[in-house]
Scaffold this active site. Structure first.
Site, PDB file in Angstrom:
ATOM      1  N   GLY A 190     -13.711  -3.225  -0.224  1.00 51.33           N
ATOM      2  CA  GLY A 190     -15.033  -2.591  -0.117  1.00 51.33           C
ATOM      3  C   GLY A 190     -15.266  -1.595  -1.235  1.00 51.33           C
ATOM      4  O   GLY A 190     -16.356  -1.523  -1.818  1.00 51.33           O
ATOM      5  N   GLY A 224     -10.612  -7.409  -2.507  1.00 54.61           N
ATOM      6  CA  GLY A 224     -10.992  -8.042  -1.242  1.00 54.61           C
ATOM      7  C   GLY A 224      -9.773  -8.558  -0.512  1.00 54.61           C
ATOM      8  O   GLY A 224      -8.928  -9.219  -1.121  1.00 54.61           O
ATOM      9  N   GLY A 225      -9.704  -8.263   0.790  1.00 56.72           N
ATOM     10  CA  GLY A 225      -8.513  -8.527   1.602  1.00 56.72           C
ATOM     11  C   GLY A 225      -7.946  -9.936   1.474  1.00 56.72           C
ATOM     12  O   GLY A 225      -6.765 -10.114   1.167  1.00 56.72           O
ATOM     13  N   ASP A 226      -8.787 -10.985   1.696  1.00 57.86           N
ATOM     14  CA  ASP A 226      -8.255 -12.344   1.723  1.00 57.86           C
ATOM     15  C   ASP A 226      -7.811 -12.809   0.344  1.00 57.86           C
ATOM     16  O   ASP A 226      -6.772 -13.462   0.209  1.00 57.86           O
ATOM     17  CB  ASP A 226      -9.303 -13.315   2.271  1.00 57.86           C
ATOM     18  N   ARG A 247      -7.496   7.855  12.759  1.00 56.18           N
ATOM     19  CA  ARG A 247      -8.550   7.201  13.554  1.00 56.18           C
ATOM     20  C   ARG A 247      -8.225   7.128  15.046  1.00 56.18           C
ATOM     21  O   ARG A 247      -8.965   6.502  15.800  1.00 56.18           O
ATOM     22  CB  ARG A 247      -8.845   5.807  12.991  1.00 56.18           C
ATOM     23  N   HIS A 259      -5.320   6.419   7.796  1.00 56.91           N
ATOM     24  CA  HIS A 259      -5.695   5.679   9.001  1.00 56.91           C
ATOM     25  C   HIS A 259      -4.861   4.405   9.007  1.00 56.91           C
ATOM     26  O   HIS A 259      -4.246   4.061   7.985  1.00 56.91           O
ATOM     27  CB  HIS A 259      -7.186   5.344   8.983  1.00 56.91           C
ATOM     28  N   GLY A 294     -18.831 -26.983   6.989  1.00 63.43           N
ATOM     29  CA  GLY A 294     -17.967 -26.901   5.811  1.00 63.43           C
ATOM     30  C   GLY A 294     -16.995 -25.746   5.967  1.00 63.43           C
ATOM     31  O   GLY A 294     -17.386 -24.653   6.394  1.00 63.43           O
ATOM     32  N   LYS A 299     -20.819 -13.636   3.849  1.00 59.66           N
ATOM     33  CA  LYS A 299     -22.179 -13.107   3.756  1.00 59.66           C
ATOM     34  C   LYS A 299     -22.676 -12.897   2.328  1.00 59.66           C
ATOM     35  O   LYS A 299     -22.059 -12.164   1.555  1.00 59.66           O
ATOM     36  CB  LYS A 299     -22.222 -11.758   4.470  1.00 59.66           C
ATOM     37  N   ARG A 348       0.826  -1.214   0.000  1.00 62.82           N
ATOM     38  CA  ARG A 348       0.000   0.000   0.000  1.00 62.82           C
ATOM     39  C   ARG A 348       0.861   1.266   0.000  1.00 62.82           C
ATOM     40  O   ARG A 348       0.464   2.281  -0.566  1.00 62.82           O
ATOM     41  CB  ARG A 348      -0.940   0.002   1.195  1.00 62.82           C
ATOM     42  N   ASN A 393      -9.872   5.871 -36.825  1.00 62.71           N
ATOM     43  CA  ASN A 393     -10.502   5.012 -37.829  1.00 62.71           C
ATOM     44  C   ASN A 393      -9.492   4.739 -38.937  1.00 62.71           C
ATOM     45  O   ASN A 393      -9.259   5.585 -39.794  1.00 62.71           O
ATOM     46  CB  ASN A 393     -11.755   5.707 -38.394  1.00 62.71           C
ATOM     47  N   TRP A 394      -8.929   3.539 -38.890  1.00 60.33           N
ATOM     48  CA  TRP A 394      -7.887   3.190 -39.871  1.00 60.33           C
ATOM     49  C   TRP A 394      -8.452   2.890 -41.257  1.00 60.33           C
ATOM     50  O   TRP A 394      -7.703   2.735 -42.208  1.00 60.33           O
ATOM     51  CB  TRP A 394      -7.139   1.951 -39.386  1.00 60.33           C
ATOM     52  N   LYS A 395      -9.767   2.690 -41.334  1.00 65.86           N
ATOM     53  CA  LYS A 395     -10.407   2.294 -42.602  1.00 65.86           C
ATOM     54  C   LYS A 395      -9.689   1.045 -43.151  1.00 65.86           C
ATOM     55  O   LYS A 395      -9.229   0.214 -42.360  1.00 65.86           O
ATOM     56  CB  LYS A 395     -10.386   3.446 -43.596  1.00 65.86           C
TER      57      LYS A 395
HETATM   58  C1  PEP Z   1     -13.362   9.206 -40.774  1.00 70.74           C
HETATM   59  O1  PEP Z   1     -13.020   8.270 -41.469  1.00 70.74           O
HETATM   60  O2  PEP Z   1     -14.279   9.049 -39.963  1.00 70.74           O
HETATM   61  C2  PEP Z   1     -12.680  10.502 -40.921  1.00 70.74           C
HETATM   62  C3  PEP Z   1     -13.094  11.499 -40.201  1.00 70.74           C
HETATM   63  O3  PEP Z   1     -11.634  10.562 -41.795  1.00 70.74           O
HETATM   64  P1  PEP Z   1     -10.592  11.792 -42.017  1.00 70.74           P
HETATM   65  O4  PEP Z   1     -10.127  12.210 -40.651  1.00 70.74           O
HETATM   66  O5  PEP Z   1      -9.510  11.223 -42.840  1.00 70.74           O
HETATM   67  O6  PEP Z   1     -11.357  12.875 -42.674  1.00 70.74           O
END
Ligand code: PEP
Length: 649
Positions: A378, A354-356, A119, A59, A294, A199, A36, A407-409
């Site tokens: 907790g 949890g502690g244990d 505390r 504490h 048990g 519990k 800790r 967005n790599w397309k």
């Molecule tokens: C997209 O593909 O959602 C987009 C915004 O592309 P860009 O940034 O190339 O305009």
């Protein structure tokens, strides 16, 4: 919920009141486990490196408002001196009063004053306003890095930040919130929760909250006997929580109704009493002797739990499987600790609270191998219940968490991706407070999943199909995406609407399929150039939003982001002006409010897409209603993408 991060804190050399959870086990003045202390070092270093004096409060144990020397913070101060050898560390023999105030006021830049146990004053747990005021005098800025105590409404947790006008969360609290936030919102499936301890009543709220997303609920420890009783079985002298038997019956029914496997022990280690370990025998769950109790799960149960864990992609474990502190009743718990590490090796996210259970994974030497070992039992249960931690309420900042998508397309490769995600990780891309999502091509998703998880970013799919399975050659279902490690998907991207011919109806079907399966959706909307020139922008965008969302009760501000992407700006190098973006986003928020109400609209993310790049990111995201960006071309290089993410606030 968003909280100001210590990363955004430029202390200006002001004195910090740092509330940490340094409640370490101590025997004869010796610290048995300093985890800790080590877990808050990063926060301490960050503050003293900025030249701030730090007043460190915690504490230790439960002295119940009295001075108990065995619970003094002095050994903690000594330990800190051993670790931070370059830092001057003082120890105050109380936590309030004139002398302590003088010591705090006399601190030089970068020095630390460790206060005596909070505390030792009963006013701490009573959340006494006068006590809070006396503590608040000691600092100018409040920082909470006490995750393990953040479920408590104590003076140093809620009173002091209220007086100091809010505060910041430290690195540890931030990490805990991020890990649990991800698990709660986007557990990878199959999703297994293992609950143990005595519990059922302590865990009912957790079960209710996680059940809708769960695949397996494993119950061990004494809790299991309350379930056996609910099933009408003999439980002998085992601990049964009589007034929760009906609740256990309700849980059995609810699990059945939702198709969740409720997995109880198959066999139990029984003994006449807790001190008769040498007389222990193993009995089937439906054949427990009336004159014994048990104390642990048996070998068949261990085997069953192991199998379930190895088939899971997300495992959360809280609570021991038996009377862990007494041998031989510790075997089930220790085995589970080892299985958590095995499951992580096979790609599961394994988290312990949890502690244990924490102690078991540490003693088994596997803590480092797990995805996360929480410092708060907790507090982590409270998060799993879907509740806000009371100590953080005073720190909350209103507003929507930024969201930045890459967005790599149809670009990228395995090699590029590995380099890219590593660069994002090393560039600390998730430290700018945004949800960062990589929308990679389908073929790369599963391979990227462990890397994105490590980097603390999400993985998204660029498309989805609305059917669950069957003869749909080439299509990918929501369940397949989830299995590959995706948590987000795009619906309605303009390239799919206008090149592939997707209609509003298709977009809606995709959105419903993804969200129903537990994924979150970025719904893309935007007008074509000729629609804009014909003055139809608002009509088009509003129509797309209403066609996708009207009448849906499955979306929440946490599983939906709306991306406004004017089609004429995508991939063209042309961008809407910041004013145009802001006014369109304000309208979108209004239309969303018209469907789901103001509260929903106030919390939902609305992001902009269309030729966002490092040079225009700050301006384009500057409007109040602009909560981030969807980035195409400029997201292909890690450096420029990180620069964009860094502008999200
Ligand atoms: C997209 O593909 O959602 C987009 C915004 O592309 P860009 O940034 O190339 O305009």
């Amino acid at each position: 919920m968003q909280y100001p991060s210590i990363r955004d804190l430029k202390t200006g050399g002001k004195r910090i009141f740092l509330r940490a959870d340094l409640n370490v086990p101590i025997e004869d003045g010796k610290i048995l486990d300093d985890t800790r202390i080590r877990s808050v070092l990063r926060t301490i270093r960050y503050l003293i490196e900025q030249g701030s004096p730090v007043v460190l409060a915690s504490h230790l144990g439960r002295p119940k408002g009295k001075i108990v020397p065995a619970y003094s913070m002095k050994p903690v101060a000594e330990k800190l001196k051993e670790i931070l050898t370059e830092t001057r560390i003082l120890f105050a023999r109380d936590c309030i009063g004139k002398r302590v105030e003088a010591m705090a006021a006399g601190l030089k830049p970068g020095e630390i004053l460790v206060l005596e146990n909070l505390r030792f004053h009963k006013e701490e747990t009573a959340n006494d306003p006068e006590f809070s005021r006396k503590l608040a005098i000691l600092g100018d800025i409040y920082v909470n890095d006490a995750f393990g105590t953040s479920h408590r409404e104590h003076a140093s947790m809620v009173g002091v930040p209220a007086i100091l006008g809010g505060g910041y969360v430290g690195f540890l609290v931030e990490k805990e919130l991020r890990v649990f936030g991800e698990l709660i919102r986007h557990p990878r499936k199959p999703y297994t929760v293992i609950l143990g301890g005595v519990k059922v009543s302590d865990k009912v709220a957790v079960i209710e909250n996680v059940l809708p997303k769960l695949d397996n609920l494993i119950v061990g420890g004494a809790m299991a006997f309350t379930f056996f009783k609910a099933m009408g079985l003999e439980t002998g002298k085992s601990i049964v929580e009589e007034d929760t038997v009906q609740t256990a019956k309700d849980i059995i029914k609810a699990a059945e109704a939702r198709g969740v496997n409720l997995i109880l022990p198959l066999d139990i280690v029984c003994a006449p009493d807790r001190n008769s370990g040498d007389e222990a025998i193993v009995r089937r769950f439906d054949d427990l002797p009336a004159d014994m109790a048990g104390f642990d799960i048996g070998p068949e149960s261990i085997e069953l739990f192991h199998r379930t864990m190895m088939e899971s992609r997300t495992i959360i474990w809280n609570g021991p499987m038996g009377l862990f502190e007494i041998s031989p009743f510790d075997i089930g718990t220790r085995q589970l600790a080892a299985f958590m590490a095995d499951a992580t090796t096979y790609g599961a996210s394994a988290v312990v609270g949890g502690g244990d259970s924490m102690r078991a994974v540490r003693e088994a030497g596997v803590a480092e191998q797990l995805t996360h070992v929480s410092t708060g039992g907790g507090a982590s249960l409270k998060l799993l219940q879907g509740e806000e931690l009371p100590a953080l309420e005073h720190l909350r900042i209103e507003g929507v968490k930024p969201f930045i998508g890459a967005n790599w397309k149809m670009n990228g490769s395995m090699e590029l991706g590995i380099e890219y995600i590593t660069a994002l990780d090393e560039g600390n891309v998730n430290y700018f407070g945004a949800d960062v999502v990589l929308f990679a091509p389908f073929t790369l998703l599963a391979a990227f999943a462990p890397l994105t998880e490590k980097a603390g970013i999400y993985l998204g799919a660029q498309d989805i199909f609305w059917e669950e399975k069957g003869a749909f050659t080439g299509e990918i279902s929501a369940a397949m995406l989830a299995e590959a490690g995706c948590t987000w998907f795009l619906a309605g991207h303009s390239e799919r609407r206008h090149l592939i011919g997707e209609t509003d109806e298709i977009v809606r079907k995709k959105l419903i399929a993804g969200v129903t399966s537990g994924l979150s959706c970025v719904l893309c909307v935007g007008e074509l150039l000729d629609e804009r020139e014909a003055g139809k922008t608002e009509e088009v965008v509003r129509g797309q939003i209403e066609a996708a969302l009207k009448g849906l009760d499955i979306v929440t501000p946490y599983n939906l982001v709306v991306a406004y992407e004017p089609v004429w700006a995508i991939g063209t190098g042309k961008t809407a002006t910041p004013q145009e973006v802001q006014s369109m986003h304000a309208l979108i928020r209004k239309w969303v409010a018209g469907i789901f109400g103001d509260d929903f609209a106030g919390e939902v993310g609305i992001i902009y897409g269309g030729s966002v790049k490092p040079s225009n990111a700050e301006e384009v995201m500057s409007g109040n209603d602009v909560n981030g960006a969807l980035v195409g071309g400029a997201s292909l290089k890690a450096d420029s993408f990180i620069e964009i993410v860094a502008e999200c606030r």
